[in-house]
Design a protein around this motif. Structure first.
Motif, PDB file in Angstrom:
ATOM      1  N   TYR A 223      -6.632  10.087  10.230  1.00 20.82           N
ATOM      2  CA  TYR A 223      -6.537   9.449   8.833  1.00 20.82           C
ATOM      3  C   TYR A 223      -5.096   9.284   8.759  1.00 20.82           C
ATOM      4  O   TYR A 223      -4.394   9.359   7.444  1.00 20.82           O
ATOM      5  CB  TYR A 223      -7.007  10.507   7.599  1.00 20.82           C
ATOM      6  CG  TYR A 223      -8.301  11.300   7.952  1.00 20.82           C
ATOM      7  CD1 TYR A 223      -9.494  10.037   7.929  1.00 20.82           C
ATOM      8  CD2 TYR A 223      -8.358  12.565   8.371  1.00 20.82           C
ATOM      9  CE1 TYR A 223     -10.747  10.816   8.508  1.00 20.82           C
ATOM     10  CE2 TYR A 223      -9.702  13.000   8.646  1.00 20.82           C
ATOM     11  CZ  TYR A 223     -10.729  12.305   8.893  1.00 20.82           C
ATOM     12  OH  TYR A 223     -12.188  12.583   9.019  1.00 20.82           O
ATOM     13  N   GLU A 224      -4.261   8.856   9.629  1.00 24.98           N
ATOM     14  CA  GLU A 224      -2.713   8.840   9.673  1.00 24.98           C
ATOM     15  C   GLU A 224      -2.577   7.362   9.022  1.00 24.98           C
ATOM     16  O   GLU A 224      -3.370   6.579   9.287  1.00 24.98           O
ATOM     17  CB  GLU A 224      -2.005   8.933  10.952  1.00 24.98           C
ATOM     18  CG  GLU A 224      -1.962  10.567  11.193  1.00 24.98           C
ATOM     19  CD  GLU A 224      -1.371  11.423  10.256  1.00 24.98           C
ATOM     20  OE1 GLU A 224      -0.415  10.774   9.540  1.00 24.98           O
ATOM     21  OE2 GLU A 224      -1.777  12.628  10.105  1.00 24.98           O
ATOM     22  N   LEU A 225      -1.399   6.991   8.327  1.00 29.13           N
ATOM     23  CA  LEU A 225      -1.393   5.612   7.819  1.00 29.13           C
ATOM     24  C   LEU A 225      -0.400   4.913   9.116  1.00 29.13           C
ATOM     25  O   LEU A 225       0.748   5.071   8.975  1.00 29.13           O
ATOM     26  CB  LEU A 225      -0.490   5.454   6.470  1.00 29.13           C
ATOM     27  CG  LEU A 225      -1.236   6.374   5.247  1.00 29.13           C
ATOM     28  CD1 LEU A 225      -0.271   6.371   4.371  1.00 29.13           C
ATOM     29  CD2 LEU A 225      -2.548   5.388   4.878  1.00 29.13           C
ATOM     30  N   THR A 226      -1.035   4.258   9.715  1.00 26.61           N
ATOM     31  CA  THR A 226      -0.781   3.532  11.035  1.00 26.61           C
ATOM     32  C   THR A 226       0.247   2.465  10.373  1.00 26.61           C
ATOM     33  O   THR A 226       0.293   1.932   9.377  1.00 26.61           O
ATOM     34  CB  THR A 226      -1.602   2.963  11.761  1.00 26.61           C
ATOM     35  OG1 THR A 226      -2.574   2.068  11.085  1.00 26.61           O
ATOM     36  CG2 THR A 226      -2.508   4.371  12.485  1.00 26.61           C
ATOM     37  N   GLU A 227       0.977   1.698  11.279  1.00 28.35           N
ATOM     38  CA  GLU A 227       1.843   0.548  11.129  1.00 28.35           C
ATOM     39  C   GLU A 227       0.824  -0.625  10.545  1.00 28.35           C
ATOM     40  O   GLU A 227       1.361  -1.261   9.253  1.00 28.35           O
ATOM     41  CB  GLU A 227       2.617  -0.050  12.413  1.00 28.35           C
ATOM     42  CG  GLU A 227       3.479  -1.232  12.314  1.00 28.35           C
ATOM     43  CD  GLU A 227       4.499  -0.938  11.075  1.00 28.35           C
ATOM     44  OE1 GLU A 227       4.764  -1.794  10.482  1.00 28.35           O
ATOM     45  OE2 GLU A 227       4.853   0.270  11.196  1.00 28.35           O
ATOM     46  N   ASP A 228      -0.091  -0.675  10.965  1.00 29.06           N
ATOM     47  CA  ASP A 228      -1.139  -1.701  10.413  1.00 29.06           C
ATOM     48  C   ASP A 228      -1.469  -1.466   9.005  1.00 29.06           C
ATOM     49  O   ASP A 228      -1.559  -2.327   8.195  1.00 29.06           O
ATOM     50  CB  ASP A 228      -2.352  -1.902  11.161  1.00 29.06           C
ATOM     51  CG  ASP A 228      -3.175  -2.818  10.849  1.00 29.06           C
ATOM     52  OD1 ASP A 228      -2.990  -4.169  10.756  1.00 29.06           O
ATOM     53  OD2 ASP A 228      -4.524  -2.577  10.478  1.00 29.06           O
ATOM     54  N   PHE A 229      -1.684  -0.228   8.778  1.00 28.68           N
ATOM     55  CA  PHE A 229      -1.945   0.276   7.427  1.00 28.68           C
ATOM     56  C   PHE A 229      -0.806  -0.001   6.381  1.00 28.68           C
ATOM     57  O   PHE A 229      -0.924  -0.270   5.325  1.00 28.68           O
ATOM     58  CB  PHE A 229      -2.265   1.681   7.364  1.00 28.68           C
ATOM     59  CG  PHE A 229      -3.879   1.886   7.468  1.00 28.68           C
ATOM     60  CD1 PHE A 229      -4.749   2.687   6.574  1.00 28.68           C
ATOM     61  CD2 PHE A 229      -4.741   1.128   8.377  1.00 28.68           C
ATOM     62  CE1 PHE A 229      -5.904   2.669   6.705  1.00 28.68           C
ATOM     63  CE2 PHE A 229      -5.996   1.307   8.298  1.00 28.68           C
ATOM     64  CZ  PHE A 229      -6.698   2.141   7.553  1.00 28.68           C
ATOM     65  N   LEU A 230       0.419   0.275   6.932  1.00 30.69           N
ATOM     66  CA  LEU A 230       1.745   0.118   6.336  1.00 30.69           C
ATOM     67  C   LEU A 230       1.805  -1.376   5.878  1.00 30.69           C
ATOM     68  O   LEU A 230       2.428  -1.644   4.615  1.00 30.69           O
ATOM     69  CB  LEU A 230       2.718   0.561   7.029  1.00 30.69           C
ATOM     70  CG  LEU A 230       2.944   2.135   7.235  1.00 30.69           C
ATOM     71  CD1 LEU A 230       4.101   2.561   7.916  1.00 30.69           C
ATOM     72  CD2 LEU A 230       2.787   2.927   5.713  1.00 30.69           C
ATOM     73  N   ILE A 231       1.516  -2.345   6.552  1.00 29.63           N
ATOM     74  CA  ILE A 231       1.538  -3.568   6.581  1.00 29.63           C
ATOM     75  C   ILE A 231       0.520  -4.025   5.244  1.00 29.63           C
ATOM     76  O   ILE A 231       0.637  -4.872   4.322  1.00 29.63           O
ATOM     77  CB  ILE A 231       1.181  -4.637   7.852  1.00 29.63           C
ATOM     78  CG1 ILE A 231       2.383  -4.275   8.870  1.00 29.63           C
ATOM     79  CG2 ILE A 231       0.883  -5.864   7.332  1.00 29.63           C
ATOM     80  CD1 ILE A 231       1.927  -5.130   9.973  1.00 29.63           C
ATOM     81  N   LYS A 232      -0.681  -3.465   5.444  1.00 27.25           N
ATOM     82  CA  LYS A 232      -1.654  -3.354   4.397  1.00 27.25           C
ATOM     83  C   LYS A 232      -1.206  -3.023   3.111  1.00 27.25           C
ATOM     84  O   LYS A 232      -1.428  -3.397   1.904  1.00 27.25           O
ATOM     85  CB  LYS A 232      -2.868  -2.965   4.702  1.00 27.25           C
ATOM     86  CG  LYS A 232      -3.672  -3.293   5.923  1.00 27.25           C
ATOM     87  CD  LYS A 232      -4.376  -4.481   5.832  1.00 27.25           C
ATOM     88  CE  LYS A 232      -5.140  -5.051   6.993  1.00 27.25           C
ATOM     89  NZ  LYS A 232      -5.777  -6.542   6.696  1.00 27.25           N
ATOM     90  N   LYS A 233      -0.596  -2.156   3.053  1.00 25.68           N
ATOM     91  CA  LYS A 233      -0.019  -1.353   1.957  1.00 25.68           C
ATOM     92  C   LYS A 233       1.050  -2.537   1.030  1.00 25.68           C
ATOM     93  O   LYS A 233       0.990  -2.599   0.061  1.00 25.68           O
ATOM     94  CB  LYS A 233       0.681  -0.089   2.357  1.00 25.68           C
ATOM     95  CG  LYS A 233       1.412   0.529   0.808  1.00 25.68           C
ATOM     96  CD  LYS A 233       1.870   2.046   1.204  1.00 25.68           C
ATOM     97  CE  LYS A 233       2.516   2.803  -0.032  1.00 25.68           C
ATOM     98  NZ  LYS A 233       2.907   4.077   0.393  1.00 25.68           N
ATOM     99  N   ARG A 234       1.833  -2.826   1.972  1.00 29.70           N
ATOM    100  CA  ARG A 234       2.972  -3.881   1.569  1.00 29.70           C
ATOM    101  C   ARG A 234       2.119  -5.179   1.002  1.00 29.70           C
ATOM    102  O   ARG A 234       2.644  -5.661  -0.094  1.00 29.70           O
ATOM    103  CB  ARG A 234       4.010  -4.184   2.677  1.00 29.70           C
ATOM    104  CG  ARG A 234       4.985  -3.230   2.884  1.00 29.70           C
ATOM    105  CD  ARG A 234       5.971  -3.825   3.930  1.00 29.70           C
ATOM    106  NE  ARG A 234       5.722  -3.992   5.073  1.00 29.70           N
ATOM    107  CZ  ARG A 234       5.537  -3.117   6.120  1.00 29.70           C
ATOM    108  NH1 ARG A 234       6.196  -1.883   6.021  1.00 29.70           N
ATOM    109  NH2 ARG A 234       5.299  -3.551   7.467  1.00 29.70           N
ATOM    110  N   GLU A 235       0.894  -5.609   1.574  1.00 30.06           N
ATOM    111  CA  GLU A 235       0.316  -6.383   0.996  1.00 30.06           C
ATOM    112  C   GLU A 235       0.080  -6.170  -0.366  1.00 30.06           C
ATOM    113  O   GLU A 235      -0.091  -6.983  -1.286  1.00 30.06           O
ATOM    114  CB  GLU A 235      -0.748  -6.901   1.761  1.00 30.06           C
ATOM    115  CG  GLU A 235      -1.604  -8.194   1.392  1.00 30.06           C
ATOM    116  CD  GLU A 235      -2.850  -8.250   2.285  1.00 30.06           C
ATOM    117  OE1 GLU A 235      -3.521  -9.410   2.014  1.00 30.06           O
ATOM    118  OE2 GLU A 235      -2.930  -8.007   3.419  1.00 30.06           O
ATOM    119  N   ILE A 236      -0.812  -4.889  -0.694  1.00 26.69           N
ATOM    120  CA  ILE A 236      -1.225  -4.522  -1.732  1.00 26.69           C
ATOM    121  C   ILE A 236      -0.348  -4.612  -2.937  1.00 26.69           C
ATOM    122  O   ILE A 236      -0.498  -4.928  -3.940  1.00 26.69           O
ATOM    123  CB  ILE A 236      -2.080  -3.163  -1.440  1.00 26.69           C
ATOM    124  CG1 ILE A 236      -3.429  -3.257  -0.761  1.00 26.69           C
ATOM    125  CG2 ILE A 236      -2.400  -2.321  -2.769  1.00 26.69           C
ATOM    126  CD1 ILE A 236      -3.805  -2.021  -0.060  1.00 26.69           C
TER     127      ILE A 236
END
Length: 240
Positions: A223-236
């Motif tokens: 459940y870690e926020l990976t680099e891909d998830f951080l990219i999604k976070k910036r998009e959100i």
């Protein structure tokens, strides 16, 4: 994937205030959809429409291809507070949806008691809500929500009142239990990280019902926020 819940062309106004205009939402079976947006944007109003508590001005809600628009009681709905009745035991609280539907209290209690270990609250059956921690109360409330209709649940910031450590534990717990039970979930959150951790898709809600849908893909290990998830976070965040 099969869509188990569909809201189609939902329009809702309060006076001169347009909340939604022809909003469409689709929830796939076994998936979690997060509604993310600022306070007052209409997230709870949308959940109320999905649950049948209120009706849209126009548009329809379908559950398993059946029109349930304006028909409450078809989908389990857990609001921000756990709403456990203080003068009922935890077991009685959890059995309440079945009793309301007409089942004998004895039969309802017998039916729900088998879920307590699975939901991690074994040993609390005969205690009262005041004797439980916030996290345990939420587990009991989620079990009661599950008992109502089992496979489709609507959650309005279920972990928002918990401290940070308990909230993280509950997020991980809900991921595990929803996977085991095959739950289909629509969850409201103000927390971008929570949306990333819990959801398969995020709907960012903007003014007048404008939305942006972000598909998050597969969950990372641990459940870690990976680099891909951080990219999604910036998009959100760019849409908020």
């Amino acid at each position: 994937m099969t869509n188990i819940l569909i809201a189609k062309d939902i329009t809702k106004t309060y006076g001169d205030n347009l909340i939604f205009k022809e909003l469409t939402l689709e929830l796939e079976k076994g998936k979690t959809l997060a509604l993310l947006g600022p306070s007052g944007i209409g997230k709870t109003t949308l959940l109320n429409i999905l649950s049948g508590v209120i009706s849209p001005d126009s548009g329809s809600v379908f559950l398993r291809n059946q029109d349930i628009t304006g028909k409450p009681g078809q989908i389990s709905y857990m609001q921000q507070r756990d709403l456990l009745l203080p003068y009922y035991t935890v077991l009685e609280n959890v059995a309440l949806p079945l009793i309301i539907k007409g089942e004998r209290k004895k039969d309802a209690i017998k039916k729900v008691s088998g879920y307590f270990e699975f939901f991690g609250i074994s040993g609390y059956e005969n205690k009262y809500p005041r004797e439980m921690s916030g996290g345990m109360r939420q587990r009991a409330a989620l079990l009661r929500t599950y008992i109502q209709s089992q496979d489709v649940v609507l959650l309005d910031e279920p972990f928002g009142a918990l401290d940070a450590v308990t909230r993280t534990r509950m997020q991980k717990w809900y991921l595990e239990i929803s996977a085991k039970l095959g739950l289909s979930t629509v969850i409201i959150t103000h927390d971008t990280d929570e949306a990333l951790i819990l959801a398969d898709k995020v709907i960012v809600m903007q003014n007048a019902g404008n939305t942006k849908v972000i598909d998050l893909g597969s969950k990372p290990e641990g459940y870690e926020l990976t680099e891909d998830f951080l990219i999604k976070k910036r998009e959100i965040l760019s849409y908020l």
